[in-house]
Write a protein that holds these residues in place. Structure first.
Motif, PDB file in Angstrom:
ATOM      1  N   HIS A 294       5.687   3.495   0.797  1.00 13.51           N
ATOM      2  CA  HIS A 294       4.836   2.159   0.610  1.00 13.51           C
ATOM      3  C   HIS A 294       5.199   1.590   1.982  1.00 13.51           C
ATOM      4  O   HIS A 294       6.044   1.747   2.894  1.00 13.51           O
ATOM      5  N   GLU A 295       4.329   0.511   2.288  1.00  7.97           N
ATOM      6  CA  GLU A 295       4.239  -0.211   3.301  1.00  7.97           C
ATOM      7  C   GLU A 295       3.826  -1.794   3.004  1.00  7.97           C
ATOM      8  O   GLU A 295       2.854  -1.835   1.863  1.00  7.97           O
ATOM      9  N   LEU A 296       4.643  -2.661   3.455  1.00  6.61           N
ATOM     10  CA  LEU A 296       4.346  -4.208   2.923  1.00  6.61           C
ATOM     11  C   LEU A 296       3.660  -4.766   4.133  1.00  6.61           C
ATOM     12  O   LEU A 296       4.280  -4.671   5.365  1.00  6.61           O
TER      13      LEU A 296
ATOM     14  N   ILE B  84       0.815  -1.222   0.060  1.00  7.66           N
ATOM     15  CA  ILE B  84      -0.129   0.213   0.026  1.00  7.66           C
ATOM     16  C   ILE B  84       0.895   1.244   0.080  1.00  7.66           C
ATOM     17  O   ILE B  84       1.771   1.388   0.458  1.00  7.66           O
ATOM     18  N   GLU B  85       0.509   2.226  -0.470  1.00  8.04           N
ATOM     19  CA  GLU B  85       1.201   3.435  -0.747  1.00  8.04           C
ATOM     20  C   GLU B  85       1.026   4.080   0.816  1.00  8.04           C
ATOM     21  O   GLU B  85      -0.233   4.034   1.294  1.00  8.04           O
TER      22      GLU B  85
ATOM     23  N   ALA C 253       2.907  -8.562  10.064  1.00  6.73           N
ATOM     24  CA  ALA C 253       3.793  -7.382  10.229  1.00  6.73           C
ATOM     25  C   ALA C 253       3.530  -6.628   9.174  1.00  6.73           C
ATOM     26  O   ALA C 253       2.946  -6.674   8.209  1.00  6.73           O
ATOM     27  N   LYS C 254       3.945  -5.164   9.573  1.00  3.89           N
ATOM     28  CA  LYS C 254       3.651  -4.193   8.741  1.00  3.89           C
ATOM     29  C   LYS C 254       5.022  -3.460   8.705  1.00  3.89           C
ATOM     30  O   LYS C 254       5.439  -2.760   9.674  1.00  3.89           O
ATOM     31  N   VAL C 255       5.806  -3.317   7.494  1.00  2.00           N
ATOM     32  CA  VAL C 255       6.953  -2.664   7.434  1.00  2.00           C
ATOM     33  C   VAL C 255       6.946  -1.498   6.297  1.00  2.00           C
ATOM     34  O   VAL C 255       6.174  -1.480   5.333  1.00  2.00           O
ATOM     35  N   ARG C 256       8.008  -0.636   6.553  1.00  2.00           N
ATOM     36  CA  ARG C 256       7.973   0.530   5.734  1.00  2.00           C
ATOM     37  C   ARG C 256       8.969   0.030   4.838  1.00  2.00           C
ATOM     38  O   ARG C 256       9.997  -0.627   4.740  1.00  2.00           O
TER      39      ARG C 256
END
Length: 81
Positions: free
Chosen positions: A51-53, A42-43, A58-61
């Motif tokens: 973006h983020e993955l 996602i942006e 997990a949510k990473v930059r």
């Protein structure tokens, strides 16, 4: 999307061919990612990352591989934890 390659700790490649560089402060969150890990891109519009993955708990930059990290913002984010 699924993880295709995670051969370098800071670079991931997804099955559709995109490559992402993980923010240095988030590398530990990707250690358990496996080829079957489903990821969503996602942006983010954040100061540090574009973006983020999200996936594997997990949510990473992240930034597209090859893009430069904004040095001052990265230092500030790492300092703040």
């Amino acid at each position: 999307m699924k993880l295709r390659s995670h051969s370098q700790s800071h670079i991931v490649e997804l099955d559709e061919g995109s490559k992402w560089e993980i923010f240095p402060g988030d590398l530990d969150l990707t250690l358990d990612w496996k080829p079957e890990t489903e990821l969503t891109v996602i942006e983010s519009g954040g100061e540090v990352s574009s973006h983020e993955l999200i996936g594997g708990g997990a949510k990473v930059r992240a930034r597209a591989a090859g893009e430069s990290w904004p040095v001052k913002q990265v230092k500030d984010a790492l300092k703040d934890g």
